[in-house]
Enzyme design. Sequence first.
Site, PDB file in Angstrom:
ATOM      1  N   THR A  39     -56.680  -2.050   0.845  1.00 33.90           N
ATOM      2  CA  THR A  39     -56.771  -3.259   1.667  1.00 33.90           C
ATOM      3  C   THR A  39     -56.403  -2.998   3.113  1.00 33.90           C
ATOM      4  OG1 THR A  39     -56.402  -4.715  -0.197  1.00 33.90           O
ATOM      5  CG2 THR A  39     -55.772  -5.590   1.934  1.00 33.90           C
ATOM      6  N   TYR A  53     -62.064 -10.183  -0.202  1.00 35.07           N
ATOM      7  CA  TYR A  53     -62.531  -9.282   0.865  1.00 35.07           C
ATOM      8  C   TYR A  53     -62.952  -7.950   0.216  1.00 35.07           C
ATOM      9  CZ  TYR A  53     -57.863  -7.639  -0.115  1.00 35.07           C
ATOM     10  OH  TYR A  53     -56.764  -7.195  -0.781  1.00 35.07           O
ATOM     11  N   SER A  86     -57.782   1.257  -4.712  1.00 30.65           N
ATOM     12  CA  SER A  86     -56.859   2.124  -5.452  1.00 30.65           C
ATOM     13  C   SER A  86     -56.912   1.946  -6.967  1.00 30.65           C
ATOM     14  CB  SER A  86     -55.433   1.973  -4.934  1.00 30.65           C
ATOM     15  OG  SER A  86     -54.818   0.816  -5.415  1.00 30.65           O
ATOM     16  N   THR A 119     -52.719  -1.037  -2.436  1.00 33.13           N
ATOM     17  CA  THR A 119     -51.382  -1.358  -2.969  1.00 33.13           C
ATOM     18  C   THR A 119     -51.349  -1.423  -4.498  1.00 33.13           C
ATOM     19  OG1 THR A 119     -51.781  -3.730  -2.797  1.00 33.13           O
ATOM     20  CG2 THR A 119     -50.743  -2.638  -0.901  1.00 33.13           C
ATOM     21  N   ASP A 120     -52.515  -1.558  -5.131  1.00 34.58           N
ATOM     22  CA  ASP A 120     -52.506  -1.774  -6.583  1.00 34.58           C
ATOM     23  C   ASP A 120     -51.914  -0.595  -7.362  1.00 34.58           C
ATOM     24  OD1 ASP A 120     -53.534  -4.261  -6.199  1.00 34.58           O
ATOM     25  OD2 ASP A 120     -55.588  -3.763  -6.755  1.00 34.58           O
ATOM     26  N   LYS A 192     -45.029  -2.955  -7.485  1.00 37.56           N
ATOM     27  CA  LYS A 192     -45.672  -4.160  -6.975  1.00 37.56           C
ATOM     28  C   LYS A 192     -45.236  -5.317  -7.873  1.00 37.56           C
ATOM     29  CE  LYS A 192     -50.076  -5.696  -5.162  1.00 37.56           C
ATOM     30  NZ  LYS A 192     -51.508  -5.430  -4.969  1.00 37.56           N
ATOM     31  N   GLU A 313     -33.603   0.822 -30.373  1.00 39.87           N
ATOM     32  CA  GLU A 313     -34.514   0.020 -31.203  1.00 39.87           C
ATOM     33  C   GLU A 313     -35.316   0.866 -32.188  1.00 39.87           C
ATOM     34  OE1 GLU A 313     -34.962  -3.237 -31.592  1.00 39.87           O
ATOM     35  OE2 GLU A 313     -33.275  -3.626 -30.263  1.00 39.87           O
TER      36      GLU A 313
HETATM   37  C1  SIN Z   1     -54.696  -3.604  -1.975  1.00 45.60           C
HETATM   38  O1  SIN Z   1     -54.786  -2.585  -1.313  1.00 45.60           O
HETATM   39  O2  SIN Z   1     -53.812  -4.452  -1.698  1.00 45.60           O
HETATM   40  C2  SIN Z   1     -55.590  -3.948  -3.123  1.00 45.60           C
HETATM   41  C3  SIN Z   1     -56.751  -3.058  -3.287  1.00 45.60           C
HETATM   42  C4  SIN Z   1     -56.363  -1.658  -3.588  1.00 45.60           C
HETATM   43  O3  SIN Z   1     -55.356  -1.406  -4.236  1.00 45.60           O
HETATM   44  O4  SIN Z   1     -57.132  -0.763  -3.186  1.00 45.60           O
END
Ligand code: SIN
Length: 356
Positions: A39, A53, A86, A119-120, A192, A313
Amino acid sequence: MFLKFIRTCFALFLFTLCAAAAHAAGRLPNVVILATGGTIAGTGATSTTTVGYTAAKVGVDDLIKAVPELKQVAHVTGEQVFQIASENMSNEHWLTLAKRVNTLLARPDVDGVVITHGTDTIEETAYFLDLVVKSRKPVVVVGAMRPSTAISADGPINLYNAVLVAGSQEAVGKGVLVVMNDQINAARDVSKTNTTTTDTFKATELGLLGYVVGNQPHFYRASTRKHTVDTEFDVSNLTSLPQVDIAYTYANVGPTAVNALVAAGAKGLIHAGVGDGSLPIKVRPALSAAREKGVIIVRASRVGQGIVARNGEANDDQLDFVVADTLNPQKARILLMLALTKTNDTKEIQRMFYTY
Ligand code: SIN
Protein backbone atom coordinates in the site's frame (compact mmCIF):
# COMPACT_ATOMS: atom_id res chain seq x y z
CA MET A 1 37.04 -21.84 15.21
CA PHE A 2 39.02 -19.52 17.51
CA LEU A 3 40.49 -17.69 14.50
CA LYS A 4 36.97 -17.25 13.05
CA PHE A 5 35.83 -15.80 16.39
CA ILE A 6 38.76 -13.35 16.47
CA ARG A 7 38.10 -12.33 12.84
CA THR A 8 34.38 -11.72 13.63
CA CYS A 9 35.24 -9.66 16.71
CA PHE A 10 37.73 -7.60 14.72
CA ALA A 11 35.21 -6.98 11.91
CA LEU A 12 32.59 -5.93 14.46
CA PHE A 13 35.04 -3.62 16.16
CA LEU A 14 36.04 -2.03 12.83
CA PHE A 15 32.40 -1.61 11.76
CA THR A 16 31.43 0.03 15.08
CA LEU A 17 34.50 2.29 14.93
CA CYS A 18 33.82 3.38 11.30
CA ALA A 19 30.11 3.96 11.89
CA ALA A 20 30.76 5.94 15.06
CA ALA A 21 33.49 7.97 13.29
CA ALA A 22 31.12 8.72 10.38
CA HIS A 23 28.44 9.94 12.75
CA ALA A 24 30.92 11.96 14.78
CA ALA A 25 32.22 13.57 11.57
CA GLY A 26 28.66 14.54 10.65
CA ARG A 27 28.63 12.44 7.49
CA LEU A 28 25.16 11.46 6.35
CA PRO A 29 24.64 7.69 6.42
CA ASN A 30 24.15 5.72 3.19
CA VAL A 31 20.79 3.98 3.26
CA VAL A 32 19.50 1.71 0.50
CA ILE A 33 15.73 1.43 0.07
CA LEU A 34 14.59 -1.92 -1.31
CA ALA A 35 11.03 -1.57 -2.59
CA THR A 36 8.73 -4.58 -2.73
CA GLY A 37 5.28 -3.04 -3.29
CA GLY A 38 2.31 -2.85 -0.89
CA THR A 39 0.00 0.00 0.00
CA ILE A 40 2.90 2.37 0.56
CA ALA A 41 3.26 2.12 -3.23
CA GLY A 42 -0.50 1.96 -3.81
CA THR A 43 -2.77 4.33 -5.74
CA GLY A 44 -6.49 4.99 -5.42
CA ALA A 45 -9.07 6.53 -7.76
CA THR A 46 -9.53 9.63 -5.57
CA SER A 47 -7.85 11.26 -2.58
CA THR A 48 -10.50 9.80 -0.29
CA THR A 49 -10.04 6.25 -1.55
CA THR A 50 -8.55 4.48 1.45
CA VAL A 51 -10.04 1.08 0.70
CA GLY A 52 -10.49 -0.53 -2.70
CA TYR A 53 -7.25 1.01 -4.06
CA THR A 54 -4.54 -0.86 -5.96
CA ALA A 55 -1.38 -1.80 -4.07
CA ALA A 56 2.11 -1.92 -5.63
CA LYS A 57 1.85 0.71 -8.41
CA VAL A 58 4.38 3.45 -7.57
CA GLY A 59 8.06 2.74 -8.26
CA VAL A 60 10.88 3.26 -5.79
CA ASP A 61 12.22 6.42 -7.48
CA ASP A 62 8.85 8.11 -7.11
CA LEU A 63 8.53 6.96 -3.49
CA ILE A 64 11.88 8.63 -2.79
CA LYS A 65 11.02 11.77 -4.79
CA ALA A 66 7.82 12.16 -2.77
CA VAL A 67 9.91 12.69 0.40
CA PRO A 68 12.59 15.29 -0.42
CA GLU A 69 13.27 15.56 3.33
CA LEU A 70 15.11 12.22 3.09
CA LYS A 71 18.09 14.16 1.71
CA GLN A 72 18.48 15.87 5.08
CA VAL A 73 19.00 12.60 6.96
CA ALA A 74 20.70 10.17 4.56
CA HIS A 75 22.19 9.53 1.15
CA VAL A 76 19.41 7.38 -0.19
CA THR A 77 19.45 5.07 -3.17
CA GLY A 78 16.57 2.84 -4.27
CA GLU A 79 16.15 -0.57 -5.85
CA GLN A 80 12.89 -2.12 -7.02
CA VAL A 81 13.23 -5.72 -5.84
CA PHE A 82 9.58 -6.75 -6.45
CA GLN A 83 6.33 -4.89 -7.10
CA ILE A 84 3.68 -7.02 -5.38
CA ALA A 85 0.90 -6.89 -2.82
CA SER A 86 2.28 -8.63 0.24
CA GLU A 87 -0.35 -11.38 0.35
CA ASN A 88 1.63 -12.76 -2.60
CA MET A 89 4.94 -12.81 -0.75
CA SER A 90 6.49 -16.29 -1.08
CA ASN A 91 9.42 -18.20 0.40
CA GLU A 92 11.29 -17.56 -2.86
CA HIS A 93 10.72 -13.80 -2.56
CA TRP A 94 12.10 -13.97 1.00
CA LEU A 95 15.23 -15.81 -0.10
CA THR A 96 15.88 -13.28 -2.88
CA LEU A 97 15.30 -10.37 -0.51
CA ALA A 98 17.47 -11.76 2.30
CA LYS A 99 20.36 -12.45 -0.07
CA ARG A 100 20.15 -8.90 -1.45
CA VAL A 101 20.09 -7.42 2.07
CA ASN A 102 23.11 -9.49 3.09
CA THR A 103 25.04 -8.47 -0.04
CA LEU A 104 24.28 -4.79 0.53
CA LEU A 105 25.12 -4.81 4.22
CA ALA A 106 28.45 -6.53 3.58
CA ARG A 107 29.51 -3.39 1.67
CA PRO A 108 31.42 -0.85 3.73
CA ASP A 109 29.61 2.01 1.96
CA VAL A 110 26.13 0.87 3.08
CA ASP A 111 25.11 1.85 6.61
CA GLY A 112 21.56 0.53 6.67
CA VAL A 113 18.71 -0.89 4.62
CA VAL A 114 15.03 0.04 4.48
CA ILE A 115 12.51 -2.32 2.91
CA THR A 116 9.17 -0.92 1.78
CA HIS A 117 6.54 -3.64 2.05
CA GLY A 118 2.82 -4.37 2.14
CA THR A 119 1.54 -4.39 5.70
CA ASP A 120 -0.41 -7.65 5.46
CA THR A 121 2.66 -9.88 5.79
CA ILE A 122 5.22 -7.30 6.94
CA GLU A 123 5.57 -9.08 10.29
CA GLU A 124 6.47 -12.33 8.54
CA THR A 125 9.07 -10.85 6.21
CA ALA A 126 10.57 -8.87 9.08
CA TYR A 127 10.89 -11.99 11.28
CA PHE A 128 12.35 -14.05 8.43
CA LEU A 129 15.00 -11.36 7.88
CA ASP A 130 15.59 -11.11 11.64
CA LEU A 131 16.63 -14.78 11.58
CA VAL A 132 18.78 -14.75 8.44
CA VAL A 133 20.39 -11.31 7.98
CA LYS A 134 24.07 -11.55 8.83
CA SER A 135 24.85 -8.03 9.91
CA ARG A 136 24.48 -5.77 12.92
CA LYS A 137 23.71 -2.81 10.65
CA PRO A 138 20.12 -1.55 10.88
CA VAL A 139 17.41 -3.15 8.75
CA VAL A 140 14.01 -1.44 8.89
CA VAL A 141 10.84 -2.74 7.26
CA VAL A 142 8.17 -0.13 6.61
CA GLY A 143 4.74 0.10 5.03
CA ALA A 144 1.66 2.28 5.02
CA MET A 145 -2.01 1.76 5.72
CA ARG A 146 -3.16 4.43 3.26
CA PRO A 147 -2.24 4.51 -0.43
CA SER A 148 0.13 7.19 -1.69
CA THR A 149 -2.74 9.13 -3.28
CA ALA A 150 -4.81 9.44 -0.07
CA ILE A 151 -5.36 12.55 2.05
CA SER A 152 -2.99 12.20 5.00
CA ALA A 153 -1.20 9.26 3.45
CA ASP A 154 1.03 7.71 6.14
CA GLY A 155 3.64 6.38 3.69
CA PRO A 156 5.86 9.51 3.42
CA ILE A 157 6.28 10.05 7.18
CA ASN A 158 6.74 6.32 7.75
CA LEU A 159 9.43 6.20 5.05
CA TYR A 160 11.17 9.26 6.48
CA ASN A 161 11.18 7.74 9.97
CA ALA A 162 12.37 4.38 8.62
CA VAL A 163 15.34 5.99 6.85
CA LEU A 164 16.14 8.00 9.97
CA VAL A 165 16.21 4.83 12.06
CA ALA A 166 18.13 2.81 9.44
CA GLY A 167 20.85 5.46 9.37
CA SER A 168 21.10 5.76 13.14
CA GLN A 169 23.71 4.44 15.55
CA GLU A 170 20.93 3.64 18.03
CA ALA A 171 19.48 0.95 15.74
CA VAL A 172 22.78 -0.93 15.30
CA GLY A 173 22.56 -4.45 16.74
CA LYS A 174 18.82 -4.23 17.51
CA GLY A 175 17.77 -6.82 14.91
CA VAL A 176 15.25 -6.18 12.16
CA LEU A 177 12.80 -3.43 13.06
CA VAL A 178 9.35 -2.41 11.89
CA VAL A 179 8.88 1.37 11.96
CA MET A 180 5.33 2.66 11.45
CA ASN A 181 3.15 5.31 13.06
CA ASP A 182 6.15 6.89 14.88
CA GLN A 183 6.80 3.60 16.71
CA ILE A 184 9.71 1.16 16.56
CA ASN A 185 8.92 -2.51 17.06
CA ALA A 186 11.02 -5.68 17.05
CA ALA A 187 10.36 -8.03 14.11
CA ARG A 188 9.83 -11.02 16.40
CA ASP A 189 7.12 -9.48 18.52
CA VAL A 190 5.17 -7.12 16.27
CA SER A 191 1.85 -7.99 14.63
CA LYS A 192 -0.81 -6.32 12.57
CA THR A 193 -3.72 -5.89 15.00
CA ASN A 194 -6.27 -3.87 13.04
CA THR A 195 -7.39 -4.33 9.43
CA THR A 196 -7.36 -0.66 8.42
CA THR A 197 -6.14 1.84 11.03
CA THR A 198 -2.72 3.49 10.92
CA ASP A 199 -1.88 2.44 14.50
CA THR A 200 -2.26 -1.23 13.61
CA PHE A 201 1.27 -2.46 14.42
CA LYS A 202 1.68 -3.52 18.04
CA ALA A 203 3.86 -5.78 20.09
CA THR A 204 1.03 -5.65 22.65
CA GLU A 205 2.17 -7.41 25.85
CA LEU A 206 5.87 -7.72 25.00
CA GLY A 207 6.02 -4.02 24.20
CA LEU A 208 7.41 -1.69 21.58
CA LEU A 209 11.12 -0.84 21.54
CA GLY A 210 10.79 2.90 21.12
CA TYR A 211 9.54 5.93 19.22
CA VAL A 212 10.65 8.26 16.47
CA VAL A 213 10.03 11.75 17.80
CA GLY A 214 11.67 15.07 16.93
CA ASN A 215 13.68 13.59 14.06
CA GLN A 216 15.31 11.09 16.36
CA PRO A 217 14.88 7.45 17.31
CA HIS A 218 14.37 6.90 21.03
CA PHE A 219 14.94 3.30 22.20
CA TYR A 220 13.81 2.09 25.62
CA ARG A 221 14.36 -1.67 25.38
CA ALA A 222 15.72 -4.43 23.14
CA SER A 223 14.58 -7.94 22.37
CA THR A 224 16.26 -10.60 24.51
CA ARG A 225 15.87 -13.24 21.79
CA LYS A 226 18.82 -13.97 19.50
CA HIS A 227 18.69 -12.54 16.00
CA THR A 228 20.72 -11.67 12.87
CA VAL A 229 24.46 -12.39 13.44
CA ASP A 230 23.65 -14.57 16.48
CA THR A 231 21.44 -17.12 14.72
CA GLU A 232 22.51 -20.47 13.25
CA PHE A 233 20.59 -19.97 9.99
CA ASP A 234 22.27 -19.31 6.66
CA VAL A 235 20.30 -18.78 3.47
CA SER A 236 23.24 -18.05 1.19
CA ASN A 237 23.05 -21.45 -0.52
CA LEU A 238 19.29 -22.04 -0.25
CA THR A 239 16.97 -21.86 -3.26
CA SER A 240 13.85 -23.14 -1.48
CA LEU A 241 12.53 -23.79 2.02
CA PRO A 242 10.85 -26.91 3.43
CA GLN A 243 7.05 -26.97 3.18
CA VAL A 244 5.47 -25.95 6.48
CA ASP A 245 1.74 -25.22 6.73
CA ILE A 246 -0.70 -24.03 9.38
CA ALA A 247 -3.82 -25.91 10.51
CA TYR A 248 -6.28 -23.57 12.24
CA THR A 249 -8.55 -24.76 15.02
CA TYR A 250 -12.14 -23.77 15.86
CA ALA A 251 -15.14 -25.34 17.56
CA ASN A 252 -16.28 -28.50 15.74
CA VAL A 253 -12.98 -28.77 13.81
CA GLY A 254 -12.14 -32.17 12.32
CA PRO A 255 -8.93 -33.71 10.92
CA THR A 256 -9.57 -32.71 7.28
CA ALA A 257 -7.06 -29.85 7.09
CA VAL A 258 -4.28 -31.73 8.91
CA ASN A 259 -4.71 -34.81 6.71
CA ALA A 260 -4.85 -32.74 3.52
CA LEU A 261 -1.72 -30.77 4.40
CA VAL A 262 0.22 -33.92 5.22
CA ALA A 263 -0.99 -35.55 1.98
CA ALA A 264 0.17 -32.41 0.12
CA GLY A 265 3.71 -32.95 1.40
CA ALA A 266 4.06 -30.78 4.50
CA LYS A 267 7.33 -31.49 6.33
CA GLY A 268 6.11 -29.49 9.29
CA LEU A 269 2.74 -28.39 10.64
CA ILE A 270 1.90 -25.51 12.92
CA HIS A 271 -1.24 -26.34 14.86
CA ALA A 272 -2.95 -23.00 15.63
CA GLY A 273 -4.85 -24.36 18.59
CA VAL A 274 -7.34 -22.67 20.87
CA GLY A 275 -6.28 -21.26 24.27
CA ASP A 276 -2.93 -22.66 25.41
CA GLY A 277 -2.59 -24.60 22.13
CA SER A 278 -5.18 -27.24 23.03
CA LEU A 279 -5.63 -30.22 20.70
CA PRO A 280 -9.26 -31.08 19.88
CA ILE A 281 -10.08 -34.74 20.33
CA LYS A 282 -10.90 -35.15 16.60
CA VAL A 283 -7.58 -33.62 15.50
CA ARG A 284 -5.14 -35.25 17.93
CA PRO A 285 -4.99 -38.67 16.18
CA ALA A 286 -4.31 -37.01 12.81
CA LEU A 287 -1.46 -34.99 14.33
CA SER A 288 -0.02 -38.11 16.02
CA ALA A 289 -0.22 -40.03 12.76
CA ALA A 290 1.51 -37.16 10.96
CA ARG A 291 4.30 -37.18 13.56
CA GLU A 292 4.71 -40.94 13.10
CA LYS A 293 5.24 -40.26 9.39
CA GLY A 294 8.05 -37.83 10.30
CA VAL A 295 6.15 -34.52 10.09
CA ILE A 296 7.26 -32.08 12.80
CA ILE A 297 4.28 -30.76 14.79
CA VAL A 298 4.44 -27.41 16.56
CA ARG A 299 1.68 -26.48 18.98
CA ALA A 300 0.92 -22.75 18.68
CA SER A 301 -2.15 -20.75 19.65
CA ARG A 302 -4.63 -18.67 17.72
CA VAL A 303 -5.00 -16.37 20.79
CA GLY A 304 -2.15 -14.04 19.81
CA GLN A 305 -0.62 -13.45 23.25
CA GLY A 306 1.12 -15.60 25.84
CA ILE A 307 3.26 -18.70 26.08
CA VAL A 308 2.13 -22.09 24.80
CA ALA A 309 3.32 -24.13 27.77
CA ARG A 310 5.24 -27.34 27.06
CA ASN A 311 3.44 -30.40 28.47
CA GLY A 312 0.52 -28.16 29.44
CA GLU A 313 -2.56 -28.87 27.32
CA ALA A 314 -0.85 -31.91 25.77
CA ASN A 315 1.92 -34.28 26.76
CA ASP A 316 4.47 -32.97 24.25
CA ASP A 317 7.23 -35.26 25.55
CA GLN A 318 5.07 -38.31 24.83
CA LEU A 319 3.68 -37.02 21.52
CA ASP A 320 7.13 -35.77 20.45
CA PHE A 321 5.65 -32.37 19.63
CA VAL A 322 7.28 -28.93 19.88
CA VAL A 323 5.66 -25.82 21.41
CA ALA A 324 5.79 -22.36 19.81
CA ASP A 325 6.52 -20.43 23.01
CA THR A 326 5.19 -16.89 22.32
CA LEU A 327 5.44 -16.99 18.51
CA ASN A 328 2.15 -16.60 16.69
CA PRO A 329 1.36 -19.33 14.13
CA GLN A 330 2.60 -17.38 11.09
CA LYS A 331 5.94 -16.65 12.77
CA ALA A 332 6.22 -20.20 14.14
CA ARG A 333 5.92 -21.36 10.51
CA ILE A 334 8.96 -19.27 9.56
CA LEU A 335 11.11 -20.54 12.43
CA LEU A 336 10.12 -24.15 11.72
CA MET A 337 11.01 -23.80 8.02
CA LEU A 338 14.45 -22.51 8.95
CA ALA A 339 14.86 -25.09 11.70
CA LEU A 340 14.14 -27.84 9.18
CA THR A 341 17.04 -26.62 7.03
CA LYS A 342 19.29 -27.67 9.95
CA THR A 343 17.70 -30.65 11.70
CA ASN A 344 14.71 -32.98 12.17
CA ASP A 345 15.45 -33.52 15.85
CA THR A 346 12.49 -32.26 17.91
CA LYS A 347 14.68 -31.52 20.96
CA GLU A 348 16.89 -29.30 18.83
CA ILE A 349 13.88 -27.63 17.24
CA GLN A 350 12.36 -27.00 20.68
CA ARG A 351 15.67 -25.39 21.72
CA MET A 352 15.41 -23.08 18.70
CA PHE A 353 11.87 -22.05 19.68
CA TYR A 354 13.18 -21.07 23.10
CA THR A 355 16.16 -19.22 21.58
CA TYR A 356 14.74 -17.08 18.74
C1 SIN B 1 -1.03 -2.96 2.80
O1 SIN B 1 0.10 -2.77 2.37
O2 SIN B 1 -1.44 -2.28 3.77
C2 SIN B 1 -1.98 -3.97 2.26
C3 SIN B 1 -1.56 -4.60 0.99
C4 SIN B 1 -0.31 -5.38 1.13
O3 SIN B 1 -0.04 -5.96 2.17
O4 SIN B 1 0.42 -5.45 0.12
